[in-house]
Design an enzyme around this catalytic site. Structure first.
Site, PDB file in Angstrom:
ATOM      1  N   ASP A 174     -19.431  32.808   4.188  1.00  0.00           N
ATOM      2  CA  ASP A 174     -19.506  31.357   4.015  1.00  0.00           C
ATOM      3  C   ASP A 174     -18.182  30.658   4.334  1.00  0.00           C
ATOM      4  O   ASP A 174     -18.169  29.531   4.818  1.00  0.00           O
ATOM      5  CB  ASP A 174     -19.920  31.062   2.561  1.00  0.00           C
ATOM      6  CG  ASP A 174     -20.229  29.597   2.329  1.00  0.00           C
ATOM      7  OD1 ASP A 174     -20.994  29.030   3.129  1.00  0.00           O
ATOM      8  OD2 ASP A 174     -19.700  29.012   1.372  1.00  0.00           O
TER       9      ASP A 174
ATOM     10  N   ARG B 143     -39.593  17.756   8.707  1.00  0.00           N
ATOM     11  CA  ARG B 143     -41.008  18.072   8.444  1.00  0.00           C
ATOM     12  C   ARG B 143     -41.687  16.993   7.592  1.00  0.00           C
ATOM     13  O   ARG B 143     -42.875  16.769   7.716  1.00  0.00           O
ATOM     14  CB  ARG B 143     -41.093  19.393   7.658  1.00  0.00           C
ATOM     15  CG  ARG B 143     -40.894  20.595   8.530  1.00  0.00           C
ATOM     16  CD  ARG B 143     -41.387  21.829   7.795  1.00  0.00           C
ATOM     17  NE  ARG B 143     -40.918  23.010   8.465  1.00  0.00           N
ATOM     18  CZ  ARG B 143     -39.961  23.809   8.016  1.00  0.00           C
ATOM     19  NH1 ARG B 143     -39.388  23.575   6.857  1.00  0.00           N
ATOM     20  NH2 ARG B 143     -39.598  24.867   8.703  1.00  0.00           N
TER      21      ARG B 143
ATOM     22  N   HIS C  13     -14.136  29.157   8.485  1.00  0.00           N
ATOM     23  CA  HIS C  13     -13.073  28.191   8.176  1.00  0.00           C
ATOM     24  C   HIS C  13     -11.687  28.846   8.097  1.00  0.00           C
ATOM     25  O   HIS C  13     -10.717  28.354   8.659  1.00  0.00           O
ATOM     26  CB  HIS C  13     -13.332  27.501   6.830  1.00  0.00           C
ATOM     27  CG  HIS C  13     -14.668  26.838   6.725  1.00  0.00           C
ATOM     28  ND1 HIS C  13     -15.290  26.255   7.801  1.00  0.00           N
ATOM     29  CD2 HIS C  13     -15.510  26.655   5.673  1.00  0.00           C
ATOM     30  CE1 HIS C  13     -16.452  25.741   7.417  1.00  0.00           C
ATOM     31  NE2 HIS C  13     -16.606  25.984   6.131  1.00  0.00           N
TER      32      HIS C  13
ATOM     33  N   LYS D 246     -10.731  18.505  10.124  1.00  0.00           N
ATOM     34  CA  LYS D 246      -9.808  17.955   9.113  1.00  0.00           C
ATOM     35  C   LYS D 246      -8.476  17.617   9.783  1.00  0.00           C
ATOM     36  O   LYS D 246      -7.917  18.441  10.506  1.00  0.00           O
ATOM     37  CB  LYS D 246      -9.587  18.958   7.976  1.00  0.00           C
ATOM     38  CG  LYS D 246     -10.828  19.173   7.104  1.00  0.00           C
ATOM     39  CD  LYS D 246     -10.520  20.140   5.978  1.00  0.00           C
ATOM     40  CE  LYS D 246     -11.796  20.608   5.278  1.00  0.00           C
ATOM     41  NZ  LYS D 246     -12.232  19.772   4.187  1.00  0.00           N
TER      42      LYS D 246
ATOM     43  N   GLU E  61     -11.909  26.777  -4.633  1.00  0.00           N
ATOM     44  CA  GLU E  61     -12.758  25.653  -5.034  1.00  0.00           C
ATOM     45  C   GLU E  61     -12.960  25.710  -6.529  1.00  0.00           C
ATOM     46  O   GLU E  61     -13.122  26.793  -7.108  1.00  0.00           O
ATOM     47  CB  GLU E  61     -14.119  25.759  -4.354  1.00  0.00           C
ATOM     48  CG  GLU E  61     -14.061  25.544  -2.866  1.00  0.00           C
ATOM     49  CD  GLU E  61     -15.454  25.636  -2.269  1.00  0.00           C
ATOM     50  OE1 GLU E  61     -16.160  24.631  -2.268  1.00  0.00           O
ATOM     51  OE2 GLU E  61     -15.828  26.732  -1.837  1.00  0.00           O
TER      52      GLU E  61
ATOM     53  N   HIS F  64     -16.532  22.531  10.170  1.00  0.00           N
ATOM     54  CA  HIS F  64     -15.977  21.229   9.769  1.00  0.00           C
ATOM     55  C   HIS F  64     -14.487  21.292   9.416  1.00  0.00           C
ATOM     56  O   HIS F  64     -13.813  20.282   9.406  1.00  0.00           O
ATOM     57  CB  HIS F  64     -16.813  20.581   8.661  1.00  0.00           C
ATOM     58  CG  HIS F  64     -16.552  21.099   7.283  1.00  0.00           C
ATOM     59  ND1 HIS F  64     -17.088  22.248   6.799  1.00  0.00           N
ATOM     60  CD2 HIS F  64     -15.794  20.613   6.280  1.00  0.00           C
ATOM     61  CE1 HIS F  64     -16.680  22.438   5.564  1.00  0.00           C
ATOM     62  NE2 HIS F  64     -15.890  21.470   5.218  1.00  0.00           N
TER      63      HIS F  64
ATOM     64  N   LYS G 297     -14.693  30.719  -5.347  1.00  0.00           N
ATOM     65  CA  LYS G 297     -15.350  29.618  -6.053  1.00  0.00           C
ATOM     66  C   LYS G 297     -15.026  29.753  -7.529  1.00  0.00           C
ATOM     67  O   LYS G 297     -14.681  30.833  -8.009  1.00  0.00           O
ATOM     68  CB  LYS G 297     -16.865  29.674  -5.838  1.00  0.00           C
ATOM     69  CG  LYS G 297     -17.261  29.325  -4.390  1.00  0.00           C
ATOM     70  CD  LYS G 297     -18.625  28.704  -4.331  1.00  0.00           C
ATOM     71  CE  LYS G 297     -19.038  28.381  -2.917  1.00  0.00           C
ATOM     72  NZ  LYS G 297     -18.646  27.040  -2.463  1.00  0.00           N
TER      73      LYS G 297
ATOM     74  N   LYS H 187     -22.310  25.711  11.196  1.00  0.00           N
ATOM     75  CA  LYS H 187     -22.176  27.082  10.751  1.00  0.00           C
ATOM     76  C   LYS H 187     -23.186  27.338   9.643  1.00  0.00           C
ATOM     77  O   LYS H 187     -23.577  26.373   8.997  1.00  0.00           O
ATOM     78  CB  LYS H 187     -20.750  27.377  10.253  1.00  0.00           C
ATOM     79  CG  LYS H 187     -20.352  26.579   8.993  1.00  0.00           C
ATOM     80  CD  LYS H 187     -19.398  27.344   8.147  1.00  0.00           C
ATOM     81  CE  LYS H 187     -20.084  28.124   7.064  1.00  0.00           C
ATOM     82  NZ  LYS H 187     -20.223  27.453   5.778  1.00  0.00           N
TER      83      LYS H 187
HETATM   84  C1  BG6 Z   1     -18.852  24.922   3.451  1.00  0.00           C
HETATM   85  C2  BG6 Z   1     -19.327  26.038   2.576  1.00  0.00           C
HETATM   86  O1  BG6 Z   1     -18.846  25.307   4.795  1.00  0.00           O
HETATM   87  O2  BG6 Z   1     -17.535  24.544   3.056  1.00  0.00           O
HETATM   88  C3  BG6 Z   1     -19.287  25.631   1.121  1.00  0.00           C
HETATM   89  O3  BG6 Z   1     -20.637  26.389   2.953  1.00  0.00           O
HETATM   90  C4  BG6 Z   1     -17.917  25.134   0.746  1.00  0.00           C
HETATM   91  O4  BG6 Z   1     -19.666  26.708   0.280  1.00  0.00           O
HETATM   92  C5  BG6 Z   1     -17.443  24.073   1.728  1.00  0.00           C
HETATM   93  O5  BG6 Z   1     -18.001  24.590  -0.562  1.00  0.00           O
HETATM   94  C6  BG6 Z   1     -16.010  23.701   1.464  1.00  0.00           C
HETATM   95  O6  BG6 Z   1     -15.660  22.615   2.265  1.00  0.00           O
HETATM   96  P1  BG6 Z   1     -14.495  21.636   1.834  1.00  0.00           P
HETATM   97  O7  BG6 Z   1     -14.371  20.707   3.000  1.00  0.00           O
HETATM   98  O8  BG6 Z   1     -14.936  20.946   0.575  1.00  0.00           O
HETATM   99  O9  BG6 Z   1     -13.288  22.468   1.599  1.00  0.00           O
END
Ligand code: BG6
Length: 515
Positions: A239, A47, A244, A186, A220, A182, A344, A152
């Protein structure tokens, strides 16, 4: 898969954080390695208003900060940036997409018009953008490939995921849609497939006869950072777990595919999702624990509680920690408990899968040869072998086995047999985004989620989300820097076991190891 020589990568949400941090640096690395199509161009779309040069400047800043590999010459960077231009758009304006189409036609070199629409935008815009692309025929593959890539989350629950899939599939074919998770990009996640199916020795031990339970942890150290607004409407189940963690689970639990080919692999992962035991309300009460981080001091520094984070309601009941026990109702896994934990503000950042094996039928060497059933917790756990598949950091694989302590007597000791990625000399490990973007440009959808898999995962998760909406299942607080609420240990079926406490360093574990 045919290689293409022309491609225009249309990056929606180009002025956003994800584009700058992940997508453009990944493209740049691919460019430096000569992996992008010969006539590759990128069109940034968002935008905000930018002149081409100003946009390139902002991308250059991103590369400085986020592109890996400092040996890359400035020349290369210049060449890459010269292939980028920018187009401002009002996402809701159908007319704007006709102008976008003209812009793309003016950029196209030769007859081959391969367009990749990468949606690095808030998910709320996915439908709108797809509809508008469809309205002006940008979905049609008459003159070249047309691919749409979405990040996602794919939906918010089962209903919204179905709606999104239905909408996308009314405009694009499934083969044109790439849903990025993602984690599948990996290296260590892909290696789960290789460990299992490139070796003969693991298969006989990969089932209910030998496996006691399987544990998947994704912890995390970071909190929600500057994403409080998004996160508060999401929570860790949506999330991390729905996507994942379940994707990793599928690679661990799937049957061997008949061939290494996209649909063959995705069919097998789908079967895992279809076999997930849907929990009743009562089972959800017993087998799930949720938590939210609270403020605390770690190493002299104060960390804010979740409710104090920017963009988060001070009465928020969104979970930042989730632990689940569940089962896979199929012949391989019937009765084997799976434990998944994500959080987290945990003590450290670590993602791993641990296969916990059953103890030897009769333990001859520990504590005077007691039968496992009679052992105390510590003794029982000590005898069990574990295969630790470390996804990140200190990537590698560890097999924990019992060995004799040298010297007199018959005393055992646990030792680690390990493989460490860092020992692979000169191996360049691409980032997840590099791998996935390249696969998408090359038309390989193996590592992308298919519509049916996404919906089946939601079918499993949605009842838990619904149950968590009420007050019946408590939301426990846990101080930043801890492994989540104590109550997470209560979900273990066999009370002799509990969560592993992994450390940054693969070889160590325990509550007090170096983080
Ligand atoms: C993302 C989440 O998809 O993956 C985040 O939205 C998270 O909240 C992240 O921190 C973690 O990815 P990675 O590759 O750092 O483990």
């Amino acid at each position: 898969m045919e290689k293409i020589s022309h491609a225009i990568f249309v990056l929606f949400g180009a002025s956003g954080d994800l584009a700058k941090r992940m997508v453009v640096p990944a493209l740049f690395r691919l460019f430096c390695q000569g992996f992008l199509p010969q006539n590759f161009q990128m069109l940034g779309v968002s935008r905000s208003f930018f002149e081409d040069d100003a946009f390139r400047k902002s991308m250059a800043e991103g590369l400085e900060k986020f592109a890996r590999g400092d040996s890359v010459s400035l020349e290369k960077q210049k060449e890459f940036l010269s292939r980028i231009c920018y187009f401002p758009i009002e996402y809701s304006q159908p007319k704007a997409y006709f102008s976008l189409k003209e812009k793309l036609e003016s950029m196209a070199i030769g007859k081959e018009k391969n367009y990749f629409f990468y949606l690095s935008t808030p998910p709320l815009l996915f439908e709108e953008i797809a509809i508008n692309l469809g309205n002006c025929g940008l979905n049609l593959e008459n003159e070249g490939k047309r691919t749409i890539v979405v990040e996602k989350p794919f939906g918010y629950d089962l209903e919204s995921a179905k709606r999104l899939n239905k909408r996308l599939l009314s405009i694009f074919q499934e083969s044109q849609i790439y849903r990025i998770d993602h984690y599948l990009g990996k290296e260590t996640v892909q290696n789960l497939l290789f460990l299992r199916f490139a070796n003969g020795i693991f298969e006989p031990l990969w089932n209910r006869e030998y496996v006691h339970h399987i544990e998947i942890t994704s912890a995390e150290f970071l909190g929600v950072e500057n994403r409080g607004g998004y996160y508060d409407g999401s929570g860790i189940l949506r999330d991390m777990v729905q996507n994942h963690l379940l994707q990793m689970l599928a690679l661990v639990a799937m049957e061997p595919p008949c061939i290494i080919e996209s649909n063959a692999i995705r069919n097998e992962t789908l079967k895992v999702f279809q076999s997930l035991h849907k929990m009743s309300h009562q089972e959800i009460l017993q087998n799930t624990v949720r938590g939210q981080y609270t403020s605390s001091f770690m190493q002299g520094e104060k960390f804010l509680g979740y409710r104090e984070e920017k963009g988060v309601s001070d009465e928020s009941r969104t979970e930042t920690f989730a632990a689940l026990r569940f089962y896979i109702d199929n012949w391989r896994w019937a009765g084997v408990p799976f434990y998944i934990r994500a959080g987290k503000r945990m003590p450290t950042r670590v993602t791993e899968v641990v296969i916990h094996y059953k103890p030897a039928p009769l333990s001859l060497f520990t504590r005077g040869g007691l039968f496992p059933g009679n052992m105390d917790k510590e003794a029982l756990c000590e005898t069990c072998n574990q295969l630790v598949l470390r996804i990140q950091p200190d990537e590698g694989i560890l097999l924990k086995i019992n060995m004799k302590v040298p010297g007199r007597g018959f005393v055992t000791q646990k030792i680690n047999m390990g493989f460490y990625y860092k020992e692979l000399a000169n191996a360049y490990i691409p980032t997840a985004y590099e791998r996935l973007i390249l696969d998408c440009l090359e038309g390989d959808s193996t590592l992308f989620s298919r519509a049916d898999a996404v919906e089946t995962c939601w079918e499993f998760i949605t009842p838990i989300l619904k149950a968590w909406e009420g007050d019946e299942i408590k939301l426990y607080g846990y101080p930043c820097g801890t492994w989540g609420p104590q109550e997470a240990n209560s979900i273990f079926e066999d009370k002799a076991f509990g969560w592993r406490y992994p450390c940054k360093n693969l070889a160590s574990d325990g509550l007090y190891c170096e983080l």
